[in-house]
Design a protein around this motif. Structure first.
Motif, mmCIF file in Angstrom:
data_model
loop_
_atom_site.group_PDB
_atom_site.id
_atom_site.type_symbol
_atom_site.label_atom_id
_atom_site.label_comp_id
_atom_site.label_asym_id
_atom_site.label_seq_id
_atom_site.Cartn_x
_atom_site.Cartn_y
_atom_site.Cartn_z
ATOM 1 N N GLU A 1 0.837 -1.209 0.000
ATOM 2 C CA GLU A 1 0.000 0.000 0.000
ATOM 3 C C GLU A 1 0.870 1.256 0.000
ATOM 4 O O GLU A 1 0.593 2.224 -0.729
ATOM 5 C CB GLU A 1 -0.918 -0.005 1.221
ATOM 6 C CG GLU A 1 -2.043 -1.030 1.134
ATOM 7 C CD GLU A 1 -2.951 -0.961 2.347
ATOM 8 O OE1 GLU A 1 -2.548 -0.306 3.341
ATOM 9 O OE2 GLU A 1 -4.045 -1.555 2.315
ATOM 10 N N ARG A 2 1.942 1.257 0.813
ATOM 11 C CA ARG A 2 2.813 2.424 0.884
ATOM 12 C C ARG A 2 3.525 2.655 -0.468
ATOM 13 O O ARG A 2 3.639 3.796 -0.928
ATOM 14 C CB ARG A 2 3.832 2.235 2.001
ATOM 15 C CG ARG A 2 4.847 3.378 2.158
ATOM 16 C CD ARG A 2 4.166 4.733 2.392
ATOM 17 N NE ARG A 2 3.363 4.798 3.568
ATOM 18 C CZ ARG A 2 3.817 5.120 4.782
ATOM 19 N NH1 ARG A 2 5.084 5.417 4.939
ATOM 20 N NH2 ARG A 2 3.006 5.161 5.812
ATOM 21 N N MET A 3 3.966 1.582 -1.112
ATOM 22 C CA MET A 3 4.625 1.719 -2.415
ATOM 23 C C MET A 3 3.660 2.235 -3.469
ATOM 24 O O MET A 3 4.015 3.079 -4.298
ATOM 25 C CB MET A 3 5.214 0.366 -2.856
ATOM 26 C CG MET A 3 6.344 -0.153 -1.982
ATOM 27 S SD MET A 3 7.714 1.021 -1.821
ATOM 28 C CE MET A 3 8.273 1.104 -3.500
ATOM 29 N N ALA A 4 2.432 1.764 -3.442
ATOM 30 C CA ALA A 4 1.429 2.249 -4.393
ATOM 31 C C ALA A 4 1.148 3.742 -4.163
ATOM 32 O O ALA A 4 0.983 4.525 -5.115
ATOM 33 C CB ALA A 4 0.139 1.442 -4.257
ATOM 34 N N GLU A 5 1.112 4.131 -2.897
ATOM 35 C CA GLU A 5 0.883 5.537 -2.552
ATOM 36 C C GLU A 5 2.026 6.415 -3.074
ATOM 37 O O GLU A 5 1.799 7.501 -3.625
ATOM 38 C CB GLU A 5 0.765 5.653 -1.030
ATOM 39 C CG GLU A 5 0.394 7.053 -0.543
ATOM 40 C CD GLU A 5 0.278 7.104 0.964
ATOM 41 O OE1 GLU A 5 -0.077 8.174 1.495
ATOM 42 O OE2 GLU A 5 0.544 6.077 1.626
ATOM 43 N N ILE A 6 3.267 5.936 -2.943
ATOM 44 C CA ILE A 6 4.426 6.699 -3.421
ATOM 45 C C ILE A 6 4.370 6.876 -4.924
ATOM 46 O O ILE A 6 4.584 7.970 -5.456
ATOM 47 C CB ILE A 6 5.726 5.989 -3.001
ATOM 48 C CG1 ILE A 6 5.938 6.135 -1.478
ATOM 49 C CG2 ILE A 6 6.925 6.540 -3.753
ATOM 50 C CD1 ILE A 6 7.109 5.333 -0.954
ATOM 51 N N VAL A 7 4.074 5.778 -5.654
ATOM 52 C CA VAL A 7 4.027 5.841 -7.123
ATOM 53 C C VAL A 7 2.959 6.821 -7.593
ATOM 54 O O VAL A 7 3.195 7.683 -8.452
ATOM 55 C CB VAL A 7 3.777 4.434 -7.706
ATOM 56 C CG1 VAL A 7 3.523 4.524 -9.207
ATOM 57 C CG2 VAL A 7 4.975 3.521 -7.446
ATOM 58 N N THR A 8 1.757 6.718 -7.011
ATOM 59 C CA THR A 8 0.644 7.592 -7.429
ATOM 60 C C THR A 8 0.967 9.057 -7.163
ATOM 61 O O THR A 8 0.779 9.924 -8.029
ATOM 62 C CB THR A 8 -0.642 7.193 -6.686
ATOM 63 O OG1 THR A 8 -0.902 5.816 -6.938
ATOM 64 C CG2 THR A 8 -1.818 8.024 -7.162
ATOM 65 N N ASN A 9 1.465 9.354 -5.980
ATOM 66 C CA ASN A 9 1.723 10.742 -5.610
ATOM 67 C C ASN A 9 2.945 11.321 -6.330
ATOM 68 O O ASN A 9 3.001 12.536 -6.572
ATOM 69 C CB ASN A 9 1.904 10.859 -4.097
ATOM 70 C CG ASN A 9 0.611 10.622 -3.351
ATOM 71 O OD1 ASN A 9 -0.456 11.059 -3.801
ATOM 72 N ND2 ASN A 9 0.664 9.923 -2.238
ATOM 73 N N THR A 10 3.907 10.475 -6.673
ATOM 74 C CA THR A 10 5.057 10.962 -7.434
ATOM 75 C C THR A 10 4.620 11.442 -8.814
ATOM 76 O O THR A 10 5.111 12.457 -9.319
ATOM 77 C CB THR A 10 6.129 9.852 -7.556
ATOM 78 O OG1 THR A 10 6.530 9.431 -6.249
ATOM 79 C CG2 THR A 10 7.351 10.354 -8.311
ATOM 80 N N GLU A 11 3.695 10.720 -9.422
ATOM 81 C CA GLU A 11 3.161 11.153 -10.722
ATOM 82 C C GLU A 11 2.448 12.513 -10.584
ATOM 83 O O GLU A 11 2.645 13.425 -11.401
ATOM 84 C CB GLU A 11 2.193 10.099 -11.256
ATOM 85 C CG GLU A 11 1.602 10.467 -12.609
ATOM 86 C CD GLU A 11 0.522 9.502 -13.046
ATOM 87 O OE1 GLU A 11 0.110 9.570 -14.212
ATOM 88 O OE2 GLU A 11 0.066 8.701 -12.209
ATOM 89 N N TYR A 12 1.667 12.663 -9.511
ATOM 90 C CA TYR A 12 0.941 13.911 -9.262
ATOM 91 C C TYR A 12 1.916 15.072 -9.046
ATOM 92 O O TYR A 12 1.755 16.169 -9.598
ATOM 93 C CB TYR A 12 0.028 13.718 -8.049
ATOM 94 C CG TYR A 12 -0.378 14.995 -7.339
ATOM 95 C CD1 TYR A 12 -1.216 15.934 -7.957
ATOM 96 C CD2 TYR A 12 0.082 15.257 -6.042
ATOM 97 C CE1 TYR A 12 -1.581 17.099 -7.296
ATOM 98 C CE2 TYR A 12 -0.279 16.420 -5.376
ATOM 99 C CZ TYR A 12 -1.114 17.338 -6.007
ATOM 100 O OH TYR A 12 -1.471 18.494 -5.368
ATOM 101 N N LEU A 13 2.989 14.847 -8.286
ATOM 102 C CA LEU A 13 3.971 15.887 -8.021
ATOM 103 C C LEU A 13 4.754 16.269 -9.275
ATOM 104 O O LEU A 13 5.136 17.431 -9.453
ATOM 105 C CB LEU A 13 4.938 15.439 -6.928
ATOM 106 C CG LEU A 13 4.330 15.239 -5.529
ATOM 107 C CD1 LEU A 13 5.392 14.790 -4.547
ATOM 108 C CD2 LEU A 13 3.683 16.525 -5.048
ATOM 109 N N GLY A 14 5.000 15.295 -10.141
ATOM 110 C CA GLY A 14 5.690 15.593 -11.389
ATOM 111 C C GLY A 14 4.915 16.591 -12.228
ATOM 112 O O GLY A 14 5.472 17.561 -12.767
ATOM 113 N N LYS A 15 3.612 16.380 -12.335
ATOM 114 C CA LYS A 15 2.769 17.316 -13.086
ATOM 115 C C LYS A 15 2.735 18.691 -12.401
ATOM 116 O O LYS A 15 2.740 19.728 -13.073
ATOM 117 C CB LYS A 15 1.359 16.747 -13.197
ATOM 118 C CG LYS A 15 1.278 15.477 -14.048
ATOM 119 C CD LYS A 15 -0.141 14.936 -14.085
ATOM 120 C CE LYS A 15 -0.229 13.680 -14.933
ATOM 121 N NZ LYS A 15 -1.608 13.125 -14.935
#
Length: 763
Positions: free
Chosen positions: A21-35
């Motif tokens: 769950e923590r890894m999925a959260e990191i991946v999703t939010n990293t994409e959001y921060l990139g934008k």
């Protein structure tokens, strides 16, 4: 009272899912921060560089605060990724809101920035009364260029990811193919192609049985189609069976390059795996798997994943089992409308290898043809061994007579006259060539190998009268020709004769094909001489009974024909005598080099070969009186339990350090039972009953040893002897009171249960 147990259960359940769950959260939010970062860069260009609105300083502060929160998130993410999995799980359980709190701060500052941006946009619109279309276009171009520049690093990352993915896939593909089998199937075909005459076997392709087999179509009768099989049976040794099979493969491929064609060349001497029935199935499955344009078939990958989950050693070859081959072969054959399978030298497969008789291979192929929905054709070349003749009674059979391949033999003799420069010198006049040609064709009786030997024998003569005389007394049959050649070996001087015999015995019993460098070294150790001879001299001493494939990929020495090995075994030496010579060489090289730490497993030197196979040669060499040949080197190598030799200690340490599965069958069977710290040869003797007689004379009484010691796996001497069926050692151990009958091994079983499990009833 349930609170504490329930807390433990909850902790375990959380630990199972929280990391993902923590890894999925990191991946999703990293994409959001990139934008979000890309947008902030655009805002900087529009409002903090080109123009300065009235809220310039507050807007700049809002952007900086947002960047600061983003950096906090990235730092926390980096820490998360750098921790061990256990540390990540504990952190996620103990501080579940750490990342979320930072993310809430980012969203708050994003809202603050949005408010400042709205104010800046209104201010720019009011003050920029001179805004024209040109400025708008200019801004649009700037933003477009900015986005393009930002896209380049992303494309570079995508390219790197693709390269990484392709590398992983290539490694996985290699592991899967190696799991099926690592036995070479193409090299023997390329070797057979060398020297193949044009139009060889034309007479064979004109036969009615072959034409009917080629034109056969699928049958829906529920029985194996009669024309699915075609067997080529030859009762004459050296009749060119392999060359004919090679020509069949060549003809089928040239007629239709897209036809699915699988082949395998069996071989009794040389590489051991090429005489095992299971290897034939594995090679066919491997070739069918490689025909898929979109990668390896899912059936193969799924089976591989199942075996991988069962923890087979990574990279281990030949793990694909007999019981899985039938199912996989059937599913792969159904992927293609038509498949042709060609097997050469079926008679050279072992009659019985680990209870897998070669007739079971034919039964399995027959069963696959019956169940297969597509058309399958099988071509088998073999000598007329009785069990093979019985299997092929009901299928089309081409029995090759002595006169069938006469045209091929004639072309072969003419080619030798034209290409071998020795035939262009005196005394080889056209008239003499015609006489030799006619006489060899007359006496060949279908035997290519006989003709080849006679030409090699005759070309070495210098006087025409001697050639005519020998030609008139040419030996009848292949075995008589070998007698003639062997008499020439016997006529050599002492060292030359011994070198030739040792080289022939080494090739006769080798566990794997030897390079010329390895054979030369083995011959020196076997004869006990330090004189160096060249490869050419050794081949000359052996009178062309050995051939040397000088290609970079192969570079191995082997018999000129299987019939050479059959001749030597039948009348010159037993296989036990050959193994005894090889055992002596292996032990001598190990002693001279103080053993070999197994840092690699290429088997490119005699030292590495000896490290892997010395025990196998000793085992096979014990069968006859020749076992005295290696008695002294064996005792010197082992030492005794109180003082093992340096060579033995190094050999054991090499086995302990190596992570590779042992190559030799005996070492694989031992499965590290002989490994102990410190090294002690008594564990090897406990596992191998054939070593006991060699130690009785040189070792003191067993009371002097610690009979309660255990190996690296925690097994006692009694358990090891019981597992390997070594009744002599069990009997000896039971006479000592210090030996505990009920001592348990590494799996919790006592020696009695171990012996029962492995079926050793006498123990």
């Amino acid at each position: 009272h349930a609170a504490i147990p329930w807390a433990i259960v909850r902790f375990i359940l959380q630990s199972a899912i929280v990391h993902k769950e923590r890894m999925a959260e990191i991946v999703t939010n990293t994409e959001y921060l990139g934008k979000l970062i890309v947008r902030c860069v655009a805002y900087e260009e529009l409002y903090l560089v080109e123009s300065k609105p009235c809220n310039y300083f507050s807007l700049k502060l809002a952007v900086e605060k947002l960047y600061l929160e983003i950096l906090k998130f990235l730092v926390e993410t980096a820490k998360q990724l750098n921790r061990t999995k256990l540390g990540s799980v504990l952190r996620a359980i103990l501080e579940p809101e750490a990342l979320r709190e930072i993310l809430q701060g980012i969203k708050f500052h994003e809202q603050q920035l949005a408010a400042e941006l709205e104010l800046a946009q209104r201010n720019v619109a009011q003050t920029s009364f001179a805004v024209t279309q040109t400025v708008v276009d200019h801004n649009h171009k700037q933003l477009t260029q900015l986005l393009d520049d930002l896209e380049k690093p992303i494309q570079r990352v995508v390219s790197d990811l693709q390269a990484c993915y392709q590398s992983v896939q290539a490694k996985k593909r290699k592991n899967v193919l190696n799991w099926i089998t690592n036995t070479e199937y193409e090299a023997p075909h390329h070797l057979a192609l060398q020297g193949l005459l044009e139009d060889t076997g034309k007479w064979f392709f004109d036969r009615t049985e072959y034409k009917e087999w080629r034109s056969a179509s699928a049958s829906n009768t529920g029985e194996v189609p009669k024309d699915s099989w075609l067997t080529e049976e030859i009762s004459i040794a050296g009749a060119g069976k392999t060359k004919l099979t090679c020509q069949v493969i060549k003809e089928l491929h040239s007629a239709n390059p897209n036809e699915v064609l699988c082949f395998f060349y069996c071989k009794r001497d040389g590489e051991a795996s090429r005489r095992i029935p299971l290897t034939v199935l594995q090679a066919i499955i491997k070739q069918l798997s490689l025909r898929q344009p979109d990668g390896l078939p899912n059936e193969i990958l799924n089976r591989y994943m199942v075996d991988q989950e069962n923890c087979f050693p990574a990279g281990k070859s030949g793990v694909l089992r007999w019981e899985d081959c039938g199912t996989l072969l059937l599913s792969l054959l159904n992927m293609y409308p038509q498949t042709t399978i060609i097997i050469d030298a079926l008679d050279e497969l072992d009659l019985d290898y680990e209870s897998k008789h070669r007739h079971l291979l034919l039964e399995l192929l027959n069963d696959v043809i019956l169940k297969c929905e597509s058309l399958v054709k099988i071509f088998v070349a073999s000598r007329d061994d009785q069990d093979i003749v019985m299997e092929f009674k009901k299928v089309p059979n081409l029995f090759i007579k002595a006169t069938d391949n006469l045209k091929d033999i004639e072309r072969y003799i003419i080619r030798e006259f034209e290409t071998d420069r020795r035939f262009s010198r005196l005394p080889w006049s056209p008239a003499l060539k015609n006489i030799v040609y006619a006489e060899l064709c007359k006496k060949a009786n279908g035997m290519f190998q006989w003709v080849k030997l006679q030409l090699q024998f005759l070309v070495s003569m210098k006087v025409e009268r001697d050639i005519r005389q020998k030609l008139g007394k040419a030996p009848k049959g292949l075995m008589a020709a070998y007698d003639q050649i062997y008499s020439l070996i016997e006529s050599e001087e002492e060292y030359g004769r011994e070198a030739a015999k040792c080289a022939l015995m080494w090739v006769m019993c080798t566990a794997m094909p030897l390079t010329m460098e390895m054979l030369l070294e083995a011959t020196r150790y076997a004869t006990g001489s330090q004189d160096i001879i060249s490869a050419e001299v050794l081949l000359e001493l052996c009178r062309n009974l050995l051939t040397w494939d000088k290609s970079e990929k192969s570079n191995v020495v082997q018999f000129a024909h299987l019939s050479v090995k059959e001749y030597l075994i039948a009348g010159k030496w037993t296989e036990a005598e050959a193994h005894a010579i090889a055992a002596k060489s292996c032990l001598t090289v190990l002693i001279s080099e103080n053993g070999l730490p197994r840092t690699r497993y290429r088997n490119t030197t005699l030292l590495e070969y000896a490290d892997s196979y010395w025990l196998e040669h000793v085992s096979e060499g014990c069968a006859g009186p020749s076992r005295q040949t290696f008695k002294q080197p064996l005792c010197d190598f082992l030492g005794n339990p109180a003082l093992p030799s340096p060579s033995y200690r190094n050999w054991i340490r090499g086995g302990q350090q190596s992570r590779r599965v042992p190559i030799a069958r005996i070492q694989y069977k031992l499965y590290e039972a002989h490994l102990s710290t410190p090294p002690n040869p008594i564990f090897l003797v406990a596992a191998c009953d054939f070593l006991l007689e060699y130690t009785d004379e040189t070792w003191p009484q067993w009371e002097c040893f610690d009979l309660r010691s255990r190996n690296d796996r925690g097994e006692s001497l009694l358990c090891i002897a019981a597992e390997n069926g070594n009744s002599a050692v069990v009997t000896r151990l039971l006479t000592h009171d210090v030996v505990n009958l009920n001592v348990k091994g590494s799996f919790g079983d006592n020696p009695l249960l171990v012996a029962a499990y492995w079926g050793h009833a006498e123990i």
